[in-house]
Design a protein around this motif. Structure first.
Motif, PDB file in Angstrom:
ATOM      1  N   ASP A 197       1.020  -1.228  -0.047  1.00  0.00           N
ATOM      2  CA  ASP A 197      -0.037  -0.140  -0.081  1.00  0.00           C
ATOM      3  C   ASP A 197       1.063   1.131  -0.028  1.00  0.00           C
ATOM      4  O   ASP A 197       0.599   2.245  -0.710  1.00  0.00           O
ATOM      5  N   GLU A 198       1.729   1.314   0.939  1.00  0.00           N
ATOM      6  CA  GLU A 198       2.761   2.329   0.820  1.00  0.00           C
ATOM      7  C   GLU A 198       3.450   2.644  -0.509  1.00  0.00           C
ATOM      8  O   GLU A 198       3.419   3.742  -1.035  1.00  0.00           O
ATOM      9  N   LEU A 199       4.257   1.646  -1.111  1.00  0.00           N
ATOM     10  CA  LEU A 199       4.743   1.742  -2.128  1.00  0.00           C
ATOM     11  C   LEU A 199       3.848   1.997  -3.335  1.00  0.00           C
ATOM     12  O   LEU A 199       4.206   2.813  -4.190  1.00  0.00           O
ATOM     13  N   ALA A 200       2.537   1.622  -3.087  1.00  0.00           N
ATOM     14  CA  ALA A 200       1.660   2.048  -4.313  1.00  0.00           C
ATOM     15  C   ALA A 200       1.271   3.500  -4.603  1.00  0.00           C
ATOM     16  O   ALA A 200       0.962   3.829  -5.617  1.00  0.00           O
ATOM     17  N   GLU A 201       1.627   4.171  -3.298  1.00  0.00           N
ATOM     18  CA  GLU A 201       1.441   5.701  -3.432  1.00  0.00           C
ATOM     19  C   GLU A 201       2.203   6.298  -4.457  1.00  0.00           C
ATOM     20  O   GLU A 201       1.736   7.492  -4.853  1.00  0.00           O
ATOM     21  N   GLY A 202       3.296   5.972  -4.732  1.00  0.00           N
ATOM     22  CA  GLY A 202       4.221   6.528  -5.651  1.00  0.00           C
ATOM     23  C   GLY A 202       4.234   5.768  -6.942  1.00  0.00           C
ATOM     24  O   GLY A 202       5.108   6.064  -7.816  1.00  0.00           O
ATOM     25  N   LEU A 243      15.195  -8.564 -14.546  1.00  0.00           N
ATOM     26  CA  LEU A 243      15.270  -8.456 -13.143  1.00  0.00           C
ATOM     27  C   LEU A 243      15.070  -9.840 -12.532  1.00  0.00           C
ATOM     28  O   LEU A 243      14.325 -10.589 -13.078  1.00  0.00           O
ATOM     29  N   ALA A 244      15.605 -10.246 -11.286  1.00  0.00           N
ATOM     30  CA  ALA A 244      15.558 -11.612 -10.754  1.00  0.00           C
ATOM     31  C   ALA A 244      14.903 -11.419  -9.247  1.00  0.00           C
ATOM     32  O   ALA A 244      15.328 -10.594  -8.518  1.00  0.00           O
ATOM     33  N   LEU A 245      13.528 -12.192  -9.159  1.00  0.00           N
ATOM     34  CA  LEU A 245      12.929 -12.131  -7.924  1.00  0.00           C
ATOM     35  C   LEU A 245      13.533 -13.148  -7.092  1.00  0.00           C
ATOM     36  O   LEU A 245      14.244 -14.191  -7.173  1.00  0.00           O
ATOM     37  N   PRO A 246      13.497 -13.002  -5.609  1.00  0.00           N
ATOM     38  CA  PRO A 246      12.893 -11.615  -4.923  1.00  0.00           C
ATOM     39  C   PRO A 246      13.942 -10.588  -5.043  1.00  0.00           C
ATOM     40  O   PRO A 246      15.346 -10.633  -5.337  1.00  0.00           O
ATOM     41  N   LEU A 247      13.495  -9.197  -5.140  1.00  0.00           N
ATOM     42  CA  LEU A 247      14.338  -8.065  -4.984  1.00  0.00           C
ATOM     43  C   LEU A 247      14.369  -7.312  -3.626  1.00  0.00           C
ATOM     44  O   LEU A 247      13.529  -7.370  -2.856  1.00  0.00           O
ATOM     45  N   ASP A 248      15.460  -6.657  -3.649  1.00  0.00           N
ATOM     46  CA  ASP A 248      15.609  -5.730  -2.527  1.00  0.00           C
ATOM     47  C   ASP A 248      14.987  -4.204  -2.825  1.00  0.00           C
ATOM     48  O   ASP A 248      15.191  -3.852  -4.028  1.00  0.00           O
ATOM     49  N   GLU A 249      14.833  -3.579  -1.799  1.00  0.00           N
ATOM     50  CA  GLU A 249      14.339  -2.281  -2.124  1.00  0.00           C
ATOM     51  C   GLU A 249      15.495  -1.461  -2.288  1.00  0.00           C
ATOM     52  O   GLU A 249      16.643  -1.670  -1.679  1.00  0.00           O
ATOM     53  N   PRO A 250      15.492  -0.304  -2.771  1.00  0.00           N
ATOM     54  CA  PRO A 250      14.300   0.441  -3.570  1.00  0.00           C
ATOM     55  C   PRO A 250      13.952  -0.391  -4.808  1.00  0.00           C
ATOM     56  O   PRO A 250      14.890  -0.849  -5.782  1.00  0.00           O
ATOM     57  N   LEU A 251      12.651  -0.539  -5.035  1.00  0.00           N
ATOM     58  CA  LEU A 251      11.893  -1.262  -6.183  1.00  0.00           C
ATOM     59  C   LEU A 251      12.010  -0.504  -7.394  1.00  0.00           C
ATOM     60  O   LEU A 251      12.150   0.993  -7.362  1.00  0.00           O
ATOM     61  N   PRO A 252      12.407  -1.042  -8.673  1.00  0.00           N
ATOM     62  CA  PRO A 252      12.256  -0.336 -10.103  1.00  0.00           C
ATOM     63  C   PRO A 252      10.962   0.488 -10.044  1.00  0.00           C
ATOM     64  O   PRO A 252       9.816  -0.274  -9.787  1.00  0.00           O
ATOM     65  N   GLN A 253      10.620   1.537 -10.737  1.00  0.00           N
ATOM     66  CA  GLN A 253       9.514   2.063 -10.894  1.00  0.00           C
ATOM     67  C   GLN A 253       8.556   1.230 -11.688  1.00  0.00           C
ATOM     68  O   GLN A 253       7.153   1.285 -11.516  1.00  0.00           O
ATOM     69  N   PRO A 254       8.632   0.386 -12.508  1.00  0.00           N
ATOM     70  CA  PRO A 254       7.751  -0.495 -13.336  1.00  0.00           C
ATOM     71  C   PRO A 254       7.094  -1.248 -12.116  1.00  0.00           C
ATOM     72  O   PRO A 254       6.034  -1.278 -12.282  1.00  0.00           O
ATOM     73  N   LEU A 255       7.758  -1.926 -11.203  1.00  0.00           N
ATOM     74  CA  LEU A 255       7.165  -2.655 -10.207  1.00  0.00           C
ATOM     75  C   LEU A 255       6.282  -1.892  -9.201  1.00  0.00           C
ATOM     76  O   LEU A 255       5.262  -2.219  -9.015  1.00  0.00           O
ATOM     77  N   ILE A 256       6.566  -0.752  -9.070  1.00  0.00           N
ATOM     78  CA  ILE A 256       5.850   0.105  -8.192  1.00  0.00           C
ATOM     79  C   ILE A 256       4.503   0.477  -8.708  1.00  0.00           C
ATOM     80  O   ILE A 256       3.425   0.664  -8.420  1.00  0.00           O
ATOM     81  N   ASP A 257       4.684   0.724 -10.174  1.00  0.00           N
ATOM     82  CA  ASP A 257       3.455   1.069 -11.038  1.00  0.00           C
ATOM     83  C   ASP A 257       2.615  -0.207 -11.242  1.00  0.00           C
ATOM     84  O   ASP A 257       1.385   0.203 -11.111  1.00  0.00           O
ATOM     85  N   LEU A 258       3.283  -1.199 -11.164  1.00  0.00           N
ATOM     86  CA  LEU A 258       2.248  -2.560 -11.053  1.00  0.00           C
ATOM     87  C   LEU A 258       1.736  -2.682  -9.571  1.00  0.00           C
ATOM     88  O   LEU A 258       0.300  -2.964  -9.674  1.00  0.00           O
ATOM     89  N   LEU A 259       2.320  -2.408  -8.711  1.00  0.00           N
ATOM     90  CA  LEU A 259       1.545  -2.322  -7.327  1.00  0.00           C
ATOM     91  C   LEU A 259       0.476  -1.339  -7.276  1.00  0.00           C
ATOM     92  O   LEU A 259      -0.510  -1.716  -6.510  1.00  0.00           O
ATOM     93  N   ALA A 260       0.605  -0.317  -7.697  1.00  0.00           N
ATOM     94  CA  ALA A 260      -0.424   0.894  -7.875  1.00  0.00           C
ATOM     95  C   ALA A 260      -1.747   0.067  -8.700  1.00  0.00           C
ATOM     96  O   ALA A 260      -2.939   0.452  -8.263  1.00  0.00           O
ATOM     97  N   ALA A 261      -1.285  -0.291  -9.552  1.00  0.00           N
ATOM     98  CA  ALA A 261      -2.314  -1.077 -10.380  1.00  0.00           C
ATOM     99  C   ALA A 261      -3.081  -2.185  -9.880  1.00  0.00           C
ATOM    100  O   ALA A 261      -4.389  -2.258  -9.779  1.00  0.00           O
ATOM    101  N   PHE A 262      -2.311  -2.812  -9.106  1.00  0.00           N
ATOM    102  CA  PHE A 262      -2.953  -4.115  -8.311  1.00  0.00           C
ATOM    103  C   PHE A 262      -3.776  -3.407  -7.329  1.00  0.00           C
ATOM    104  O   PHE A 262      -4.893  -4.011  -7.005  1.00  0.00           O
TER     105      PHE A 262
END
Length: 361
Positions: A197-202, A243-262
């Motif tokens: 939820d917090e990451l999706a804000e961005g 990219l190889a999962l799992p990832l450490d933060e900070p996450l790349p912007q495309p993944l943050i965009d996906l979290l926002a969409a989700f």
């Protein structure tokens, strides 16, 4: 410190241990939360990425004495000052439930006090009417719709003159469970849902639009398909950006965009079901509770929808959105007012038990 003489009876002791939070609260006869103490087990479970039932049970046993002591010392009272004892009896992790339930049963039996075995969702259902500043609770309206959203539950309830009816529930994953699973796959630390939820804000949700699952003429919820589609999109993004999962933060912007969409798609499903229910049978008041009720987008979207639809909205105070004992004590107070009482020698813990039949005055 406040003394017993300043407390409106009955003084209700609430105990909550349904999952991984050990909680103790004291609520008076006006529904004022006099004290609420919660001991989190985040560190004990973080290395495993989720709650481990056996560890949770042991941590409850370890944490309870300190939690109880702090709650009572804040008020300067003793166990003998308690008038009613309440504990969560289900649903939840059986081992965890047994710890709090056994304590509550023993105290009630030993002091010959009324005992209330409270359904966990019943506690959540009425928690939006509690005041986080310690003022008396709001009067429970005769009729309202309750939306309970958490890691294990996504339910719509109708409360009508004290009768609780389930209108809709999830057919698969609960909304909070879906948030946690997406976050865990990416590599976010436990608890993953609030961090998503917090990451999706961005993020920009329009970058990866996800469909809102429909349910025909029914109102049931379903998050499994959305979760799967999000994971498929996640894998595609990782391949595209090497990219190889799992990832450490900070996450790349495309993944943050996906979290926002989700997040947009998950919240849109809730608003869709509530909106369709309102079209079928106008809602006067909607009370929203549970851990996911702390979700930033959900609170904004429901406030927007309620204002546009002319519906009174009660969002649970953030202090009582997660598992807590104040909501258990308050639900017990409502039961006590109705003259209900459970036998501490007969009550048993249940991992799954419907709320049907629970009520409020």
């Amino acid at each position: 410190m406040p003394r017993r003489t300043a407390i409106e009876p009955p003084l209700v002791l609430g105990i909550e241990s349904s999952c991984d939070d050990t909680a103790c609260a004291l609520v008076d006869g006006h529904g004022r939360v006099l004290t609420s103490v919660i001991s989190s087990q985040l560190e004990a479970h973080r290395r495993y990425g989720g709650v481990v039932p056996e560890i949770a049970s042991r941590e409850h046993l370890r944490n309870w004495p300190a939690v109880r002591r702090e709650a009572f010392e804040r008020l300067g009272i003793e166990m003998s000052d308690v008038d009613v004892v309440a504990a969560t009896s289900g649903p939840g992790l059986v081992g965890s439930l047994l710890v709090g339930l056994s304590v509550g049963r023993a105290v009630a039996y030993g002091l010959d006090l009324p005992f209330q075995a409270v359904h966990h969702l019943e506690g959540h259902l009425y928690s939006p009417f509690l005041d986080p500043q310690g003022s008396p609770a709001e009067s429970i309206p005769a009729r309202f719709i309750g939306l309970v959203v958490s890691g294990g539950h996504t339910n719509l309830f109708a409360v009508d003159e004290g009768r609780v009816t389930t209108l809709a529930e999830t057919r698969d994953d609960a909304i909070g469970e879906a948030f946690d699973k997406i976050g865990k796959r990416i590599g976010l630390p436990y608890p993953q849902g609030p961090r998503v939820d917090e990451l999706a804000e961005g993020g920009d949700a329009t970058s990866y639009p996800l469909p809102v699952p429909r349910s025909g003429e029914e109102l049931f919820f379903s998050y499994s398909g959305l979760k799967t589609q999000t994971l498929v999109t996640l894998e595609a993004i990782c391949r595209e950006h090497d990219l190889a999962l799992p990832l450490d933060e900070p996450l790349p912007q495309p993944l943050i965009d996906l979290l926002a969409a989700f997040r947009v798609a998950t919240v849109a499903q809730l608003v869709d079901r509530v909106g369709r229910l309102h079209e079928e049978q106008p809602i006067e008041l909607l009370a929203v509770s549970g851990g996911v009720a702390a979700n930033r987008l959900l609170r904004r979207e429901l406030e927007r929808w309620a204002e546009a639809s002319g519906v009174a909205l009660r969002l649970v105070p953030l202090a009582y959105s997660g598992d807590n004992a104040a909501m258990i004590a308050f639900a017990a107070l409502l039961r006590q007012r109705r003259g209900e009482r459970d036998d501490p020698l007969r009550v048993e813990a249940a991992s799954r038990v419907p709320l049907e039949g629970a009520s409020s005055d």
